[in-house]
Design an enzyme around this catalytic site. Structure first.
Site, mmCIF file in Angstrom:
data_model
loop_
_atom_site.group_PDB
_atom_site.id
_atom_site.type_symbol
_atom_site.label_atom_id
_atom_site.label_comp_id
_atom_site.label_asym_id
_atom_site.label_seq_id
_atom_site.Cartn_x
_atom_site.Cartn_y
_atom_site.Cartn_z
ATOM 1 N N ASP A 149 -2.142 1.980 -4.844
ATOM 2 C CA ASP A 149 -3.418 2.422 -4.288
ATOM 3 C C ASP A 149 -4.465 1.312 -4.423
ATOM 4 O O ASP A 149 -4.414 0.495 -5.349
ATOM 5 C CB ASP A 149 -3.916 3.673 -5.021
ATOM 6 C CG ASP A 149 -3.017 4.878 -4.768
ATOM 7 O OD1 ASP A 149 -2.369 4.911 -3.703
ATOM 8 O OD2 ASP A 149 -2.949 5.759 -5.643
ATOM 9 N N HIS A 157 0.813 -1.216 0.000
ATOM 10 C CA HIS A 157 0.000 0.000 0.000
ATOM 11 C C HIS A 157 0.846 1.267 0.000
ATOM 12 O O HIS A 157 0.344 2.366 -0.235
ATOM 13 C CB HIS A 157 -0.933 0.010 1.214
ATOM 14 C CG HIS A 157 -2.308 0.524 0.908
ATOM 15 N ND1 HIS A 157 -2.555 1.466 -0.069
ATOM 16 C CD2 HIS A 157 -3.523 0.225 1.444
ATOM 17 C CE1 HIS A 157 -3.844 1.730 -0.102
ATOM 18 N NE2 HIS A 157 -4.458 0.983 0.789
#
Length: 426
Positions: free
Chosen positions: A402, A398
């Site tokens: 995204d 992450h």
């Protein structure tokens, strides 16, 4: 007599130290040239260390699990003849049996043997087959233990032909061939209390796997995304291609289709085919698609790499996946074959379950996990029909990827697999 000292070899790529994983000999053993003496573990692979000479083992330089520097003494072997007082990378000469014995002179020959490639068969079957006491735990890999359990064989009853009496798959086959099958094996009394304990040292490949998994979970911000895919059409295509070309080109599994889907989807999502150097804070996106294919071996999880998947056909990918998987399972995969991946594909095959949460193969930023295929009733155009369904359980970093991009990437793979003709539309 002389003493031939074998030093820990320089395996290359700037490696300064390696872990001694396993000895295949002990003090007092007679060894022959090219016999495997020990396994050592680098960051990527298990490496065999062969003997460059004939002789008798007189000293071992370390214990399994010990980290040893390149150039440190690995093993000392007593050899015939006076030896060579100068350090040499070549094996010390071995006197022929008919040659008169030389005067007893203690000399030391230091040697750094070449790293072995495939383990010689002589090393696998060294020494006599050994029997065990009823309470003695036999040496065997996890795969051999599971195979024995599936066959209903008690391992303590099987004579092992491997190093130190290790039970191999062929020993199980020989046991069954002798007529000692599940029916003839003694059955332990039911409901017997057990108070035994076993401590297993975490060394070698298992230690490396533990370190990499811990490092990955601590450094990367993992998140997972699961999507259901209808693989009926692509399974029909796979069956058709195998029927038409299987005999001449080889059988196709689902994996080469998944590799192809990754290659096509990555054209629109290049951020997934990347490595993240979190120390330098640099993301490197790569044009080449080097797909790591997670493979279970006797020594643990390994990830051989299908290089330049973007330039391979289905059958080329299938052949390379099969070759690399066999090399990894047999312990013959090289460092180059186990490094350099840009994205990883992991599958548990028939044991794939419904959902999994794969751990990233750092410094990669994406890993695609395959769950098992099941037939289920689905509603298609208002009708209930039986379809072959499969989940993709994938994880992403992450810090780099995204959530929306990850979802779109997996949806792109889903579309390609559900409409397999689009895999080949340029």
């Amino acid at each position: 007599m002389g003493t031939h000292v074998i030093k820990m070899p320089d395996i290359g790529e700037g490696i300064a130290e390696v872990e001694l994983s396993q000895w295949h000999v002990k003090v007092g053993d007679l060894v022959v040239e090219d016999q495997v003496l020990a396994d050592v573990m680098t960051d990527k692979a298990m490496v065999d260390i062969p003997s460059p000479v004939h002789g008798k083992v007189i000293a071992l330089g370390g214990q399994p699990g010990e980290v040893m520097a390149v150039g440190s003494i690995l093993i000392s072997i007593e050899v015939e003849g006076a030896g060579n007082l100068k350090e040499s990378d070549k094996p010390a000469p071995v006197a022929a049996k008919e040659t008169p014995a030389a005067p007893k002179v203690e000399a030391v020959v230091e040697s750094k043997p070449a790293v072995a490639a495939p383990r010689p068969a002589a090393a696998v079957c060294q020494g006599p087959m050994v029997a065990r006491e009823a309470d003695e735990r036999p040496l065997a890999s996890p795969a051999v233990r599971k195979h024995a359990l599936d066959l209903g064989i008690q391992l303590r009853l099987v004579r092992g032909s491997g190093p130190a009496g290790r039970v191999l798959h062929e020993d199980l086959d020989a046991y069954l061939a002798q007529g000692q099958s599940k029916a003839s094996a003694p059955v332990a009394a039911a409901y017997t209390q057990r108070n035994d304990e076993e401590q297993i040292q975490v060394i070698g490949m298992r230690r490396k796997i533990a370190q990499r998994m811990q490092d990955a979970t601590q450094r990367a911000a993992h998140f997972s995304y699961v999507e259901e895919i209808d693989v009926t059409a692509i399974e029909e295509l796979r069956a058709h291609l195998n029927e038409k070309h299987g005999a001449s080109r080889g059988k196709l599994t689902l994996l080469p289709f998944l590799v192809r889907a990754l290659v096509v989807a990555l054209r629109d999502f290049p951020q997934m085919n990347a490595r993240y150097d979190d120390e330098a804070q640099v993301i490197t996106r790569l044009g080449a698609v080097h797909v790591g294919v997670a493979t279970q071996s006797d020594v643990g999880l390994m990830v051989p790499v299908v290089r330049h998947a973007e330039a391979r056909s289905l059958w080329d990918s299938a052949a390379e996946i099969s070759r690399l998987a066999n090399a990894a399972r047999n312990g013959k995969a090289s460092r180059d074959e186990l490094s350099g991946s840009t994205i990883t594909l992991t599958s548990l095959g028939a044991l794939g379950g419904i959902v999994s949460t794969p751990v990233l193969n750092l410094p990669e930023v994406a890993i695609v996990g395959v769950n098992k295929i099941v037939e289920r009733p689905m509603v298609v155009k208002g009708q209930v029909v039986i379809r072959k369904m499969m989940n993709l359980s994938s994880s992403f970093d992450h810090r780099v990827v995204d959530g929306m991009d990850a979802a779109l990437f997996i949806q792109a793979i889903r579309g390609l697999l559900e409409q397999p003709a689009t895999l080949f539309v340029e």
